[in-house]
Design an enzyme around this catalytic site. Structure first.
Site, mmCIF file in Angstrom:
data_model
loop_
_atom_site.group_PDB
_atom_site.id
_atom_site.type_symbol
_atom_site.label_atom_id
_atom_site.label_comp_id
_atom_site.label_asym_id
_atom_site.label_seq_id
_atom_site.Cartn_x
_atom_site.Cartn_y
_atom_site.Cartn_z
ATOM 1 N N ASP A 1 -8.939 -6.644 -4.298
ATOM 2 C CA ASP A 1 -8.546 -5.338 -3.761
ATOM 3 C C ASP A 1 -9.148 -4.255 -4.649
ATOM 4 O O ASP A 1 -8.803 -4.139 -5.823
ATOM 5 C CB ASP A 1 -7.009 -5.242 -3.769
ATOM 6 C CG ASP A 1 -6.477 -3.938 -3.188
ATOM 7 O OD1 ASP A 1 -7.284 -3.043 -2.870
ATOM 8 O OD2 ASP A 1 -5.244 -3.828 -3.048
ATOM 9 N N ARG B 1 -11.786 6.068 10.257
ATOM 10 C CA ARG B 1 -11.355 4.677 10.264
ATOM 11 C C ARG B 1 -12.457 3.733 9.786
ATOM 12 O O ARG B 1 -12.179 2.751 9.093
ATOM 13 C CB ARG B 1 -10.914 4.289 11.667
ATOM 14 C CG ARG B 1 -10.369 2.885 11.766
ATOM 15 C CD ARG B 1 -9.210 2.653 10.820
ATOM 16 N NE ARG B 1 -8.531 1.395 11.104
ATOM 17 C CZ ARG B 1 -7.374 1.037 10.574
ATOM 18 N NH1 ARG B 1 -6.768 1.836 9.713
ATOM 19 N NH2 ARG B 1 -6.825 -0.105 10.875
ATOM 20 N N HIS C 1 -8.039 -5.309 -0.017
ATOM 21 C CA HIS C 1 -6.740 -4.657 0.150
ATOM 22 C C HIS C 1 -5.962 -5.260 1.322
ATOM 23 O O HIS C 1 -4.736 -5.387 1.272
ATOM 24 C CB HIS C 1 -6.979 -3.163 0.379
ATOM 25 C CG HIS C 1 -5.735 -2.335 0.382
ATOM 26 N ND1 HIS C 1 -4.902 -2.261 -0.705
ATOM 27 C CD2 HIS C 1 -5.180 -1.541 1.331
ATOM 28 C CE1 HIS C 1 -3.885 -1.449 -0.425
ATOM 29 N NE2 HIS C 1 -4.036 -0.998 0.799
ATOM 30 N N ASP C 2 -6.683 -5.623 2.365
ATOM 31 C CA ASP C 2 -6.051 -6.193 3.554
ATOM 32 C C ASP C 2 -5.327 -7.504 3.289
ATOM 33 O O ASP C 2 -4.547 -7.954 4.142
ATOM 34 C CB ASP C 2 -7.106 -6.436 4.644
ATOM 35 C CG ASP C 2 -7.204 -5.265 5.614
ATOM 36 O OD1 ASP C 2 -6.472 -4.276 5.420
ATOM 37 O OD2 ASP C 2 -8.018 -5.342 6.541
ATOM 38 N N SER D 1 0.837 -1.194 0.000
ATOM 39 C CA SER D 1 0.000 0.000 0.000
ATOM 40 C C SER D 1 0.885 1.261 0.000
ATOM 41 O O SER D 1 1.783 1.383 -0.841
ATOM 42 C CB SER D 1 -0.934 -0.061 1.213
ATOM 43 O OG SER D 1 -1.970 0.859 1.114
#
Lengths: 388, 388
Positions: free
Chosen positions: B320, B225, B353-354, B155
């Site tokens: 992602d 968040r 994405h994680d 990232s």
């Protein structure tokens, strides 16, 4: 683009219908009396057979087409409703209303609660899509409309169309479900929840009693709209619209809006928060989250759609990632499984979810063909077959 | 999953390096003196040829692997760093630091500004990715490391890897760019802007001077968040994780968290806002927005990557959507255009994405193969050819 007043239906005026009979709601609560504000475009024919209902999306309202006296901006779907347009007012008598719980004239959180003499605020009951449909049915009765030649809606509006088709199957001849979904995903609900948290954690929200406190959760609503706006556009359309263009030509190394997209989103949020009610936004997003027409049918979409008798048109847009084509295809599969008459097209369009508001040629042609009163649209028709 | 302490590197301790020489920054400003907190795992060999740098992402820090004394939770990338793991501490001497501007021990907004005697707060300069890389270079010098056998990051960390490869080409032998992008899209910037607005419009933000006011913009950071979290997960993984499960088994028709996904996001936001600094979050997102390594090369990625001499591994993940595979492929195309040595793989993974944090088998094997010190990984290698 055809938003010029000349090919619009011209000046229109909203009307208000008052209802005294209490409306029992999905939540178990009810509204004792209420107003519905609506507009009509075109003329109801002698047979009363050409009425078409427009169901609006999250932030929509009754003013879908034409111009209010003195306004330079037309209704929100003026591109598609008018003489000779996709929803042709030379053919149809179009009825467009503001849903209960909204903030544009129908009874909602900003209205006076007759039981307290104060505005409802957060006490206005959370509406389910079926409640809106029931209220639309009552409006239909007062207008002495025997059935809808068509019910049409995009996004949350499409969910109302689905609900119409199963709750009042005999009263809907054609059903047009645009850029919608059979129910929200966890991601969709997640975005709505962030929006609601933005509003409800704004210190000016006061648990929804901002009117009594003389405050307004403007920042929260602004954030909610900025976020919503990103999800209405495609990544591609944002790239085309803004790229990485800088407002001043160079990076400022501060937290002002450096990129065009930042000032655009701030502006959109600012505008929206000046004209929309925060409690309305909260309850509209809940209606989206809660929508699941299969809930009374063992979670089975085929079983639930078996009730419908309308001819369906389902439309999706290639770059819509809020309700992507795969979600429309779930509806289509449900209809095919129930052996219903359904046409489906995924329209190639760069605009993302917002595409449903634009007069995209294939889309206009598709709507026009499907809504032709006499002609058959065999070329688009699928019945009980699998589709591409 | 292998987060058990037994196959971890065990107890680790952070170290602090102080720097007295001012660091000139991309913004034109500079930091007169600063600390960098870092950890090392494994042993630097006699030839000093096995050092590997980890660059962290938006909310990461130096504690990437192992356990701090007394902690039950390991470092953020413990799944991939350790003896026998993808980043093998039996082979490499791993260096992991907290970037300047962060809030985990390196100098940042919560540190004392020597010029005022107060915390920097919003006066801490906005960092560019190249500034971080320069500070990492200085740390490398103090550690007496002649070059990096590899620089690895996911990232925002991947952006630092790209910057390393062009700013210090001779000092990077292998470059691993995971789930990254050559620069943000308007949509990416839009999400960051909503996050920043959430923080900066929190009345407790006080233009970043919350420490002096004794307040904290917890709600704003929580919202930021929650939103970020949605973009780190895939639609699929959210569906698998939460579906439309209700917390209590039925709709409550109120604004409490009804769905599991809602309470999950609230919890994540709550946790994060208790341990991260709002000013740090603001400046980290700006570094993301501003990153564009082509800015000194006429906007030409091939030209800019021509400077690099490292062998590259570029990795993306199928689900992602924050930095989708197409963005990694832009980097690969740039490298191929510059006739660089690059291996690329899109890993099938449901986590969005994680995914880059998880020990997914293909991904672990790929990293392991690419990071083998001697073996050639010809099977994965592309040089100047077009790729599938």
């Amino acid at each position: 683009m055809s938003s010029k007043q000349t090919d619009s239906i011209g000046i229109v005026s909203p009307q208000i219908q008052h209802f005294d009979e209490p409306l029992p709601l999905r939540s178990g609560r009810s509204i004792s009396q209420y107003d519905i504000v609506y507009e009509t475009y075109g003329t109801l024919n002698k047979e009363r057979s050409n009425a078409l209902l427009i169901c609006h999306a999250l932030s929509g309202h009754h003013h879908a087409a034409g111009f209010h006296e003195g306004d330079s901006k037309p209704g929100w779907w003026n591109e598609c409703i008018g003489p000779g347009k996709a929803i042709d007012t030379n053919i149809y008598y179009v009825v467009s209303l503001n849903n209960l719980g909204g903030c544009h004239g129908s009874t909602g959180p900003t209205s006076i609660n007759p039981e307290t003499g104060n505005t409802y605020g957060p006490d206005f009951p959370i509406m389910a899509v079926r409640d809106w449909v029931k209220s639309q049915y009552r409006l239909m009765q007062t207008l002495n409309i025997p059935y809808w030649a068509a019910v049409v809606g995009g996004s949350l509006g499409g969910m109302q169309v689905i609900r119409w088709s199963i709750d009042y199957p005999d009263l809907v001849k054609k059903a047009v479900v645009i850029a919608s979904a059979p129910k929200l995903t966890a991601q969709n609900i997640g975005f709505n929840e962030v929006a609601r948290q933005a509003i409800s954690t704004d210190p000016e929200f006061h648990e929804g009693r901002y009117a009594q406190k003389g405050t307004y959760p403007k920042q929260g609503l602004m954030l909610a709209r900025m976020l919503g706006h990103i999800t209405y556009l495609s990544d591609d359309s944002m790239r085309e619209k803004f790229g990485r263009e800088l407002k001043t030509g160079k990076l400022s190394f501060d937290f002002d809006a450096n990129f065009q997209v930042e000032s655009y989103l701030r502006y959109q949020g600012e505008q929206f928060s000046s004209r929309f009610d925060a409690n309305s936004y909260m309850l509209m997003t809940k209606a989206l989250d809660y929508f699941d027409p299969t809930v009374d049918h063992d979670g089975d979409l085929v079983k639930c759609l078996s009730l419908a008798t309308a001819k369906f048109l389902v439309v999706s847009f290639s770059t819509d990632w809020r309700f992507p084509p795969s979600r429309s295809e779930e509806i289509v599969q449900g209809l095919l499984g129930a052996r219903k008459n359904v046409s489906y097209l995924e329209i190639e369009a760069p605009q993302g979810h917002d595409a449903f508001l634009f007069p995209i040629e294939d889309y206009v042609n598709l709507l026009t063909a499907f809504l032709q009163p006499e002609k058959k649209e065999n070329s688009l028709e699928l019945r009980g077959n699998s589709h591409a």
